[in-house]
Design a protein around this motif. Structure first.
Motif, PDB file in Angstrom:
ATOM      1  N   ALA A   1      47.988  31.300  88.210  1.00  0.00           N
ATOM      2  CA  ALA A   1      49.183  32.314  89.034  1.00  0.00           C
ATOM      3  C   ALA A   1      48.890  32.216  90.365  1.00  0.00           C
ATOM      4  CB  ALA A   1      49.007  33.769  88.428  1.00  0.00           C
ATOM      5  N   GLY A   2      47.537  32.378  90.786  1.00  0.00           N
ATOM      6  CA  GLY A   2      46.981  32.012  92.148  1.00  0.00           C
ATOM      7  C   GLY A   2      47.495  30.744  92.809  1.00  0.00           C
ATOM      8  N   ALA A   3      47.124  29.833  91.906  1.00  0.00           N
ATOM      9  CA  ALA A   3      47.572  28.649  92.463  1.00  0.00           C
ATOM     10  C   ALA A   3      49.106  28.110  92.544  1.00  0.00           C
ATOM     11  CB  ALA A   3      47.003  27.383  91.481  1.00  0.00           C
TER      12      ALA A   3
ATOM     13  N   ALA B   1      51.246  35.439  83.109  1.00  0.00           N
ATOM     14  CA  ALA B   1      50.994  34.685  84.521  1.00  0.00           C
ATOM     15  C   ALA B   1      52.409  34.521  85.371  1.00  0.00           C
ATOM     16  CB  ALA B   1      50.848  32.921  83.972  1.00  0.00           C
ATOM     17  N   LEU B   2      53.573  34.562  84.411  1.00  0.00           N
ATOM     18  CA  LEU B   2      54.596  34.742  85.096  1.00  0.00           C
ATOM     19  C   LEU B   2      54.955  36.090  85.973  1.00  0.00           C
ATOM     20  CD1 LEU B   2      57.640  33.462  85.948  1.00  0.00           C
ATOM     21  CD2 LEU B   2      58.547  34.655  84.004  1.00  0.00           C
ATOM     22  N   VAL B   3      54.560  37.154  85.369  1.00  0.00           N
ATOM     23  CA  VAL B   3      54.448  38.578  86.074  1.00  0.00           C
ATOM     24  C   VAL B   3      53.232  38.255  87.080  1.00  0.00           C
ATOM     25  CG1 VAL B   3      53.640  40.804  85.847  1.00  0.00           C
ATOM     26  CG2 VAL B   3      54.920  39.849  84.098  1.00  0.00           C
ATOM     27  N   ALA B   4      52.505  37.779  87.108  1.00  0.00           N
ATOM     28  CA  ALA B   4      51.333  37.614  88.168  1.00  0.00           C
ATOM     29  C   ALA B   4      52.102  36.822  89.306  1.00  0.00           C
ATOM     30  CB  ALA B   4      49.962  37.022  87.543  1.00  0.00           C
TER      31      ALA B   4
ATOM     32  N   MET C   1      49.646  47.405  77.230  1.00  0.00           N
ATOM     33  CA  MET C   1      50.656  46.750  76.874  1.00  0.00           C
ATOM     34  C   MET C   1      50.031  45.192  77.208  1.00  0.00           C
ATOM     35  SD  MET C   1      54.316  46.219  78.692  1.00  0.00           S
ATOM     36  CE  MET C   1      54.035  45.588  80.236  1.00  0.00           C
ATOM     37  N   THR C   2      49.885  44.527  76.228  1.00  0.00           N
ATOM     38  CA  THR C   2      49.568  43.082  76.628  1.00  0.00           C
ATOM     39  C   THR C   2      50.659  42.092  76.209  1.00  0.00           C
ATOM     40  OG1 THR C   2      48.965  42.857  74.186  1.00  0.00           O
ATOM     41  CG2 THR C   2      47.106  43.847  75.556  1.00  0.00           C
ATOM     42  N   LEU C   3      50.418  41.160  76.945  1.00  0.00           N
ATOM     43  CA  LEU C   3      51.695  39.945  76.919  1.00  0.00           C
ATOM     44  C   LEU C   3      50.926  38.845  76.614  1.00  0.00           C
ATOM     45  CD1 LEU C   3      53.377  40.883  80.369  1.00  0.00           C
ATOM     46  CD2 LEU C   3      53.916  41.624  78.226  1.00  0.00           C
ATOM     47  N   SER C   4      51.769  37.842  76.334  1.00  0.00           N
ATOM     48  CA  SER C   4      51.245  36.483  75.897  1.00  0.00           C
ATOM     49  C   SER C   4      50.770  35.741  77.481  1.00  0.00           C
ATOM     50  CB  SER C   4      52.267  35.591  75.497  1.00  0.00           C
ATOM     51  OG  SER C   4      53.448  35.266  76.448  1.00  0.00           O
TER      52      SER C   4
END
Length: 118
Positions: free
Chosen positions: A50-52, A9-12, A1-4
């Protein structure tokens, strides 16, 4: 499964915050690796952002819940680092989160390329 990239980033971000609260700061790597794996493209960038964002959200939460102790901690850490202004401590914290996120996103992207070659 790939996402935009934005959805990955939101999931991460969400997974990184939850894992950080459960297992500590090092779990950021797992959350951002998931984001890098799920991103259709630019997995390392997804991890960096996502980390930041996750560590910025956690720092903001600390200031909302305990503004006095958190402010004092940043002041003391900045003084120990050579008399820097207190906001520099937060900047370094966000940069560290971004660097860990970059590494996690890069790793997740590499794993995706191994598991599902183009």
């Amino acid at each position: 499964m790939t996402l935009s990239a934005s959805r990955a980033a939101l999931v991460a971000i969400i997974v990184s915050i939850v894992l950080h609260l459960i297992g500590g700061w090092a779990m950021l790597l797992a959350g951002t690796a998931l984001g890098g794996y799920l991103a259709a493209r630019r997995g390392a960038l997804v991890g960096l952002l996502a980390g930041a964002a996750a560590w910025t959200a956690l720092a903001a939460y600390s200031f909302v819940v305990a503004p006095g102790p958190t402010g004092e901690m940043t002041r003391v850490m900045a003084a120990l680092a050579g008399g820097l202004p207190a906001f520099a401590t937060l900047g370094v914290t966000v940069l560290a989160g971004a660097a860990l996120g970059l590494a996690g996103g890069w790793f997740g992207s590499a794993v995706r390329n191994i598991v599902r070659p183009a």
